[in-house]
Design an enzyme around this catalytic site. Structure first.
Site, PDB file in Angstrom:
ATOM      1  CG  ASN A  10      -1.782   1.158   1.377  1.00  0.00           C
ATOM      2  OD1 ASN A  10      -1.720   2.093   0.573  1.00  0.00           O
ATOM      3  ND2 ASN A  10      -2.617   1.155   2.395  1.00  0.00           N
ATOM      4  NE  ARG A  90      -5.548   2.495  -0.464  1.00  0.00           N
ATOM      5  CZ  ARG A  90      -5.250   3.714  -0.064  1.00  0.00           C
ATOM      6  NH1 ARG A  90      -4.032   4.009   0.335  1.00  0.00           N
ATOM      7  NH2 ARG A  90      -6.155   4.652  -0.050  1.00  0.00           N
ATOM      8  CG  HIS A 181     -12.135   5.549   2.793  1.00  0.00           C
ATOM      9  ND1 HIS A 181     -12.702   6.657   3.376  1.00  0.00           N
ATOM     10  CD2 HIS A 181     -10.814   5.656   3.021  1.00  0.00           C
ATOM     11  CE1 HIS A 181     -11.775   7.401   3.929  1.00  0.00           C
ATOM     12  NE2 HIS A 181     -10.605   6.820   3.713  1.00  0.00           N
ATOM     13  NE  ARG A 242      -8.075  14.148   2.988  1.00  0.00           N
ATOM     14  CZ  ARG A 242      -8.227  12.842   2.800  1.00  0.00           C
ATOM     15  NH1 ARG A 242      -9.200  12.398   2.044  1.00  0.00           N
ATOM     16  NH2 ARG A 242      -7.405  11.989   3.357  1.00  0.00           N
ATOM     17  CD  GLU A 386      -8.532   0.548   4.100  1.00  0.00           C
ATOM     18  OE1 GLU A 386      -8.007   0.929   5.160  1.00  0.00           O
ATOM     19  OE2 GLU A 386      -8.737   1.294   3.132  1.00  0.00           O
TER      20      GLU A 386
END
Ligand code: AMP
Length: 401
Positions: A10, A90, A181, A242, A386
């Site tokens: 990842n 990923r 996600h 964010r 994940e």
């Protein structure tokens, strides 16, 4: 038995997370992280057999250097190398092409390159790592699988993914909602299906992935039907740094009236806003939770965060005619923040969603469980994984090759 392991990679813009997973036993054999590539504090840290090891580089490094170090000095030395049958990568953005994970071919590489315009900090780096793996492990060249963050959301209907812009911006430039996600939302949905004993193809739920980046997804019959992140992961919920949803005219006001340069505006919206911007102190929810009653700026920021989240949950619930089987909390905040879960759920009484205070305090730090009272719609806390999802997808695809 160690055989049939999947190596999961990842890549972030200046970091690389990795793990070696036994997909059948759902077990992480080795895992770690390399960070701070662009300064002299770079290091790699890994855990194997419960021993934590760290190597500092004290120089600038890059993804190629780390992959070589990882394979030649960690995987080979720990005798894991020969048991790795495939590699799962990923990939942040798959554009509209990928609705599932796929074996990486030259054609797939071309498509990932094309989607780089929507994830310029991630896709190019992830391509570098795919190519480097081919050099280091040529025998596994055809055993690399791309698992896309966007793939789970490719079931979203047109009415949810189209922005109300002139249609050529979608038709010609592919500007639309892609979401993110996806791997996490897909994983927790599958776990919820097992816990609730409801087959995936009839499961309706709302998955709240709340971490440094946060997104929420409406899942109808096991499929994503709407999600809060958009063309990029900037849209939607209030996040760590964010801004989430804002009036787009703010950008023109900042540019035209406040004379802020466009690059700086982007930095403000992505790195200086969200909880960090509102509190002017931190984006770390551990600090936020500890200081909620002590600092009015923190309390105010939490109120904004919770208000936005509750609004999304309510609208997604209505979208599914309030026939939802569960609300799921995941991600660092969703899995641990008693305060955020309690304050959010308190807004949702009208939807028959009620929290159990005791359970809410108990289920954290990696625990899975229900935090609702008896007659409420189930509220589940499910730690995301994940890496396991990537390993399982990779294994399935390689076995059917
Ligand atoms: P993630 O991006 O999923 O790793 O989540 C990171 C966020 O989870 C950060 O804002 C952390 O402060 C938050 N977090 C991690 N552990 C806790 C905790 N025990 N309580 C509250 N927030 C936490």
């Amino acid at each position: 038995m160690l055989n049939k392991l999947i190596f999961v990679i990842n890549c972030g813009s200046s970091s690389l997370k990795f793990s070696v997973i036994n997909p059948l036993k759902k077990k992480k054999i080795l895992f770690g992280l390399a960070e701070n590539f662009n300064n002299n504090n770079s290091y790699i840290k890994w855990t194997f057999n419960q021993n934590i090891k760290k190597k500092k580089f004290n120089t600038k490094i890059n993804h190629k250097i780390i992959l070589n170090y990882l394979i030649n000095n960690i995987l080979k030395k720990n005798l894991l190398y020969n048991n790795i049958i495939a590699i799962g990568h990923r990939i942040v953005h798959g554009g509209e092409k990928f609705i599932n994970s796929v074996i990486i071919t030259d054609k797939v590489i071309k498509e990932i390159k094309k989607a780089s315009i929507f994830a310029p900090l991630h896709n190019p780096i992830q391509l570098i790592s795919i190519k480097e793996i081919i050099k280091i492990l040529p025998n596994l060249k055809k055993k690399q699988v791309a698992v896309f963050d966007t793939a789970f959301h490719q079931t979203i209907p047109e009415k949810s993914y189209l922005y109300a812009l002139p249609i050529k911006f979608y038709e010609k430039y592919k500007i639309r909602r892609y979401g993110a996600h996806g791997t996490s939302h897909k994983y927790v949905t599958q776990v919820a299906s097992k816990i609730l004993n409801i087959p995936l193809n009839i499961l309706n739920c709302i998955s709240c992935h709340l971490g440094n980046g946060s997104s929420i997804t409406a899942i109808h019959n096991g499929k994503s039907v709407d999600t809060s992140m958009g063309l990029t992961p900037l849209e939607g919920l209030v996040m760590g740094t964010r801004c989430g949803n804002i009036d787009p005219a703010i950008i023109f006001y900042m540019y035209n009236e406040l004379n802020i340069k466009i690059d700086k505006i982007y930095k403000i919206l992505t790195e200086e806003s969200g909880m960090l911007g509102l509190t002017n102190i931190t984006s770390d929810f551990r600090y936020i939770e500890d200081n909620y009653f002590k600092n009015f700026k923190i309390k105010r920021a939490v109120n904004v965060f919770v208000h936005n989240l509750a609004k999304y949950i309510a609208s997604y619930s209505i979208l599914m005619k309030n026939k939802i089987n569960a609300i799921i909390f995941t991600g660092g905040i969703g899995e641990n923040s008693v305060l955020i879960r309690e304050k959010t759920v308190k807004q949702l009484k009208i939807l028959n969603i009620f929290i159990d205070q005791k359970l809410n305090h108990e289920i954290k730090f990696g625990k899975t469980g229900f935090i609702n009272i008896k007659n409420s719609i189930p509220i589940l806390v499910i730690p995301t994984n994940e890496e396991l999802m990537i390993a399982q997808d990779t294994f399935k695809i390689i076995m059917n090759q």
